[in-house]
Design an enzyme around this catalytic site. Structure first.
Site, PDB file in Angstrom:
ATOM      1  N   ASN A 134     -43.304  13.964 -14.642  1.00  0.00           N
ATOM      2  CA  ASN A 134     -43.188  14.397 -16.039  1.00  0.00           C
ATOM      3  C   ASN A 134     -41.945  13.803 -16.701  1.00  0.00           C
ATOM      4  OD1 ASN A 134     -41.325  15.874 -14.567  1.00  0.00           O
ATOM      5  ND2 ASN A 134     -41.647  17.767 -15.691  1.00  0.00           N
TER       6      ASN A 134
ATOM      7  N   ASN B 159     -28.224  32.028   7.853  1.00  0.00           N
ATOM      8  CA  ASN B 159     -26.994  31.239   7.836  1.00  0.00           C
ATOM      9  C   ASN B 159     -25.848  32.041   8.433  1.00  0.00           C
ATOM     10  OD1 ASN B 159     -28.459  29.379   6.130  1.00  0.00           O
ATOM     11  ND2 ASN B 159     -27.983  30.743   4.423  1.00  0.00           N
TER      12      ASN B 159
ATOM     13  N   ALA C  73     -37.689  36.176   9.522  1.00  0.00           N
ATOM     14  CA  ALA C  73     -38.104  34.953  10.222  1.00  0.00           C
ATOM     15  C   ALA C  73     -38.305  35.212  11.707  1.00  0.00           C
ATOM     16  CB  ALA C  73     -37.067  33.853  10.008  1.00  0.00           C
TER      17      ALA C  73
ATOM     18  N   ASP D  35     -38.912  27.944  14.898  1.00  0.00           N
ATOM     19  CA  ASP D  35     -40.102  27.094  15.000  1.00  0.00           C
ATOM     20  C   ASP D  35     -39.787  25.626  14.729  1.00  0.00           C
ATOM     21  OD1 ASP D  35     -42.380  28.895  15.595  1.00  0.00           O
ATOM     22  OD2 ASP D  35     -41.746  29.870  13.752  1.00  0.00           O
TER      23      ASP D  35
ATOM     24  N   SER E 180     -32.222  28.686   3.119  1.00  0.00           N
ATOM     25  CA  SER E 180     -33.042  29.030   1.949  1.00  0.00           C
ATOM     26  C   SER E 180     -33.653  27.803   1.304  1.00  0.00           C
ATOM     27  CB  SER E 180     -32.187  29.745   0.901  1.00  0.00           C
ATOM     28  OG  SER E 180     -32.031  31.097   1.201  1.00  0.00           O
TER      29      SER E 180
END
Length: 643
Positions: free
Chosen positions: A262, A344, A363, A391, A415
């Site tokens: 865009n 963190n 998580a 993971d 994040s």
């Protein structure tokens, strides 16, 4: 048949017939519009012409990887003869790809509309031949990668199948000309092979990715065409507008699906996916109630979101929430893929040498894809939490994305890594909507770029996210992941106790919860702290001198900060020595961080004007800085907002 020239909407071919009664000559095929094809043939003496018509107006978006010119060798299973074939595929509108099929029997030219996308990039189309004597039938094209494609043709009513392999010889998808001016600053997209993935698919507006966070700036020019403003919701306020006041959710949303091509700002990982903003955080600098997060997860599932991103959480050594686990199970059972940041390191913990790097909740739950952060050197970002529950990793350091006031900003944190994965999951489901959460998780783990120790390792999980490989990887039947549940007993060890350090932590947590969180100015400073906490933790982890000086300052300033607590009756004056120590520490920390970090902490320090307040009572200094009345307190906050 030799491709001699291709223009914007025409293909010119020299044709030699090696069997039958046709004359050699030259064909010109011109796409008039998405529904008709102009045809002409001439051998210099005789010519013929006509129009081929589109045979179907139905269809869904097909894989962008097919667009282009493909050529290969086809074998007929009827007589074993080998033929050359050429297919020219061009974008159709709306939502179809028009194919010019030159069948191996050479004399047959037809027009096809690819109208069904199924597993493994297979696209099926009914084909009507308007020239020659070929039987009408159906083609199936399977993309192996961005350069090769399997070809099959089926003749109705017979067992005949012609098959072979085609190789792209030109004509890359026009959609891959990325014109977003800051695209080249997005190093993370290159690391995860997003560009190659976009040859296969750029997502679908039918795939909704819920951003459960601080909300999204709904009017941001790079997001406003992508957000679902019908179903967005603000859970703390119980209103139907999830606008962002903090910036974190806006940053996450841009990583997932910023408007692409865009001529503005950046590109999103899943450019055509839809964003559903769900706000669960109160005012900037405050936390989120667990009930609000759980309700947002269930709400997203009920609104048919296919992916949920959770760039939030709380430390693994805190009490596990079965309420959150139950919400995750609810969404999983509805087919929703849940992706979350691994967490963190806390800068204060780092300063005192007791950082807990265990993967955080949510998580940490089964049925959630736990994502850590990598740096440009393809190693674990120093602040990124890790252990056996991780993971995979994705870029999470120096990530440019959308921000408040129609702006852009680079931030660090898991994040930022989590929405990279959420965006790729959006691409995967756009290509194959039948994928289950368990299959998505397995594909992500098996398609990664391996980092560190071969195979799984605790610092980087199974490896670095690889978007293009994730789209090309298939798995067989995968069993459901075990339900999310709180462990009994807790499996994460507590940090080693130290009475003096524990006392300091009590002071600073009380300062956060009873002073900073209860004023507008304090909330502003907390929001900046949370935003820059990963960068600060990284600085302290890599600069021994600054880590030692930060710990010393926090010890030296304990009396001053204690005096700010509501329960304190002490009058403590700001000393010149403490001001000088703080001033030098801020200066050196700013010098060790990037421009965004340096700008934020320097601005805060200058706003305080403490140089003019030396010798004054610290509580009076604080009260004079923020005259606003304290906001109403909300209930039960998560101890940590992952940034």
């Amino acid at each position: 048949m030799t491709l001699r020239e291709i223009s914007s909407n025409s293909v010119i071919l020299d044709t030699k017939y090696t069997f039958g009664n046709c004359s050699n000559g030259s064909h010109t095929l011109t796409l008039n519009n998405p529904t008709s094809l102009g045809y002409s043939w001439s051998n210099g003496t005789v010519s013929s012409s006509g129009v081929l018509s589109k045979i179907s107006n139905s269809g869904t978006s097909v894989n962008d990887s097919l667009i282009g010119i493909w050529r290969g060798t086809i074998v007929s299973d009827v007589n074993g003869n080998t033929f050359s074939a050429l297919i020219a595929l061009v974008p159709g509108d709306p939502g179809n790809t028009v194919g010019i099929i030159l069948h191996p029997s050479i004399s047959c030219i037809g027009l096809t509309v690819l109208n069904e996308a199924t597993t493994n990039s297979r696209l099926k189309s009914d084909t009507t031949y308007s020239h020659g004597e070929c039987a009408n039938g159906m083609h199936q094209l399977t993309v192996n990668n961005v350069t090769t494609m399997d070809y099959q043709w089926f003749e109705p009513g017979t067992s005949r199948i012609d098959s072979g392999s085609l190789v792209r010889i030109g004509g890359k998808p026009v959609q891959l000309t990325i014109n977003d001016p800051r695209f080249n600053e997005q190093w993370g997209l290159a690391k995860i092979n997003a560009y190659d993935a976009w040859f296969i698919t750029q997502g679908s507006p039918d795939i909704t990715i819920a951003i459960i966070d601080t909300g999204v700036e709904l009017a941001h020019d790079d997001l406003k065409q992508k957000v679902n403003t019908v179903d967005d919701y603000n859970f703390p306020a119980n209103t139907d507008e999830a606008n962002d006041e903090s910036g974190h959710g806006t940053h996450v949303a841009g990583i997932v699906a910023a408007e692409t091509n865009n001529q503005l700002g950046i590109a999103g990982v899943c450019p055509r996916c839809e964003i559903l903003p769900l706000r669960v955080f109160d005012a900037p600098g405050q936390g989120a109630a667990i009930d609000n997060i759980a309700n947002a997860i269930k709400y997203a599932a009920d609104k048919e979101a296919r992916v949920i991103n959770l760039s939030l959480g709380y430390a693994a050594d805190q009490a596990c929430s079965q309420t959150l686990a139950d919400a995750i199970n609810y969404a999983y059972e509805k087919g929703v893929v849940i992706v979350a940041a691994s967490g963190n390191a806390c800068p204060v913990d780092v300063a005192f040498g007791r950082a807990n790097f265990s993967v955080a909740y949510p998580a940490r739950f089964d049925r959630v894809i736990a994502v850590g952060a990598s740096n440009p050197n393809d190693t674990r970002a120093s602040f990124s939490s890790y252990d056996a529950m991780l993971d995979l990793v994705a870029p999470g350091q120096g990530i440019l994305s959308t921000y408040l006031n129609n702006s852009y900003k680079s931030l660090d944190g898991t994040s930022m890594a989590s929405p990279m994965v959420a965006g790729v999951v959006g691409l995967m489901l756009s290509r194959d909507a039948s994928l289950s959460p368990a299959k998505v998780a397995e594909i992500l783990r098996t398609s990664v770029t391996d980092l560190g120790t071969s195979g799984f390792d605790q610092e980087t999980g199974w490896g670095l996210l690889n978007a293009s490989q994730a789209l090309l990887t298939t798995v067989s039947n995968i069993a459901d992941l075990p339900p999310a549940a709180c462990p009994v007993p807790a499996e994460v060890p507590q940090a080693m106790a130290d009475p003096q350090t524990d006392q300091l932590f009590t002071i600073y947590r009380s300062l956060r919860d009873t002073v900073l969180a209860q004023s507008a100015l304090g909330q502003k400073y907390l929001a900046i702290y949370y935003e820059q906490a990963p960068t600060l933790a990284s600085i302290l982890l890599t600069h021994d001198d600054l880590r030692t000086r930060t710990a010393t300052f926090l010890q030296n300033a304990a009396d001053e900060f204690s005096a700010l607590l509501p329960s304190s009756t002490q009058s403590v004056m700001l000393s010149q020595e403490l001001y000088d120590e703080a001033n030098a520490l801020v200066r050196d920390l700013a010098g060790a961080g990037g421009s965004s970090f340096a700008s934020d902490i320097t601005t805060v320090w200058q706003e305080l004007h403490l140089d003019a307040q030396v010798g004054s009572d610290v509580k009076s200094i604080w009260n004079d800085l923020q005259p606003d009345p304290p906001p109403s307190q909300s209930s039960v906050y998560l101890p940590v907002l992952i940034r």
